[in-house]
Write a protein that holds these residues in place. Structure first.
Motif, short mmCIF file in Angstrom:
data_model
loop_
_atom_site.label_atom_id
_atom_site.label_comp_id
_atom_site.label_asym_id
_atom_site.label_seq_id
_atom_site.Cartn_x
_atom_site.Cartn_y
_atom_site.Cartn_z
N UNK A 1 0.83 -1.21 0.00
CA UNK A 1 0.00 0.00 0.00
C UNK A 1 0.86 1.26 0.00
N UNK A 2 1.86 1.31 0.87
CA UNK A 2 2.69 2.50 0.97
C UNK A 2 3.50 2.73 -0.30
N UNK A 3 4.05 1.65 -0.86
CA UNK A 3 4.86 1.78 -2.06
C UNK A 3 4.06 2.32 -3.24
N UNK B 1 3.89 7.88 12.02
CA UNK B 1 2.72 7.71 12.89
C UNK B 1 1.42 7.53 12.11
N UNK B 2 1.19 8.37 11.08
CA UNK B 2 -0.08 8.31 10.35
C UNK B 2 -0.18 7.05 9.50
N UNK B 3 0.93 6.61 8.94
CA UNK B 3 0.86 5.47 8.04
C UNK B 3 1.53 4.22 8.60
N UNK B 4 2.84 4.24 8.82
CA UNK B 4 3.55 3.02 9.22
C UNK B 4 2.97 2.42 10.50
N UNK C 1 4.32 11.89 0.26
CA UNK C 1 5.64 11.89 0.90
C UNK C 1 5.61 11.17 2.24
N UNK C 2 4.48 11.21 2.92
CA UNK C 2 4.33 10.45 4.15
C UNK C 2 4.39 8.95 3.89
N UNK C 3 3.78 8.51 2.79
CA UNK C 3 3.83 7.10 2.40
C UNK C 3 5.24 6.69 2.00
N UNK D 1 7.01 5.86 5.11
CA UNK D 1 6.53 4.60 5.72
C UNK D 1 6.97 3.37 4.94
N UNK D 2 7.16 3.50 3.62
CA UNK D 2 7.42 2.34 2.76
C UNK D 2 8.66 1.54 3.15
#
Length: 306
Positions: free
Chosen positions: A44-46, A72-75, A179-181, A184-185
């Motif tokens: 999902x993050x990638x 925090x928001x994603x990972x 950029x947040x993702x 997290x990726x």
């Protein structure tokens, strides 16, 4: 204290986010049928970050805020949440427990930004949490303790991510999401390799079905890009105590969607819980009108009492 109300256009935008995120729990449940939780997060993050990072500029903020937002928001939020559903928490109940982030968000906003909620907003939130209490009283043995704890950790992670959102001056809400993702990726790839192992990862990728692909597309392009892009805009445009209560409607969509698409039971107590949750939100939205009514009652007393 100044009362802030949403414009009709932004109200519709908030309700769209609620619908998108409520149905996202079904997509997560479907995806976890074939993918282990950390691998599903990494995919999902990638896909949420690439190739969009080459199109959208990096948000204007110190790197530490962007990293904090991504972690925090994603990972952390989705690492905990996906694991909770993987361990047996139903999608409908997961959508409800996650809303504890309302209390976390309002408390953190007051602590760090002096974003003080009014007494009426606090009262409206308590009305909504009567609905959450109804659900808690009907928790069945199918809900695992570890799933509950993981979802509470996901809720705190989401609330913390909201604080970083207010610190970042993004050129567009979507650029912050992308950029947040990206942050997290690699973090989630490393966790997946360490915890789930390359053998399970390769097996899952090689045997993916079309329905899992559809679920991933939904979580990436609808829930992440549309949902978090709109959410970032709303959080930056209004006080946290105005926006966050909308997430109390997510369990309503989660319960109904799970009943329609997954065959999850929808007994009368869930409907009562949903009514309390919606009632609390409506109370929040009509705060200005309630204050006016109270002022009129106070000033214009009946003749018999003069």
């Amino acid at each position: 204290m100044t009362t802030v109300n949403l414009t009709p256009k932004h109200l519709l935008l908030a309700l769209l986010v609620v619908l998108v995120w409520g149905l996202n729990f079904i997509a997560i449940y479907v995806g976890l049928k074939e993918f282990p939780p950390f691998l599903l997060c990494a995919v999902r993050f990638g896909l949420s970050a690439i190739p969009w990072i080459f199109i959208l500029p990096k948000p204007k903020a110190p790197l530490k805020y962007i990293i904090g937002y991504g972690l925090f928001t994603f990972a952390m939020q989705f690492g905990f949440l996906f694991s909770a559903i993987h361990f047996g928490l139903s999608p409908g109940l997961a959508s409800l427990v996650l809303q504890v982030q309302v209390f976390f968000s309002i408390g953190l906003a007051f602590l760090f930004f002096q974003d003080r909620p009014s007494l009426l907003k606090i009262f409206g939130s308590l009305i909504s949490f009567v609905g959450i209490g109804i659900v808690a009283a009907h928790v069945s043995g199918g809900t695992t303790f570890i799933g509950l704890i993981l979802t509470l950790l996901a809720a705190f992670s989401w609330a913390t991510g909201n604080m970083f959102t207010k610190k970042v001056d993004a050129n567009s809400p979507l650029s912050l999401v992308v950029w947040g993702n990206l942050i997290a990726f690699p973090f989630m790839v490393a966790v997946s390799l360490l915890v789930e192992g390359p053998v399970l990862i390769m097996s899952s990728l090689q045997n993916v079905s079309w329905i899992t692909i559809v679920a991933i597309i939904y979580t990436v392009y609808i829930s992440t890009h549309v949902g978090y892009g709109a959410w970032g805009f709303l959080v930056n445009s209004y006080p946290t105590s105005v926006i966050v209560p909308f997430t109390l409607l997510i369990p309503v969509v989660g319960f109904i969607g799970s009943a329609l698409f997954l065959g999850e039971d929808l007994p009368l107590w869930k409907l009562w819980a949903s009514l309390f949750i919606m009632g609390g939100l409506i109370f929040n939205l009509l705060e200005k009108q309630v204050l006016k009514l109270l002022k009129i009652i106070k000033i214009e007393k009946p003749d018999d009492f003069r």
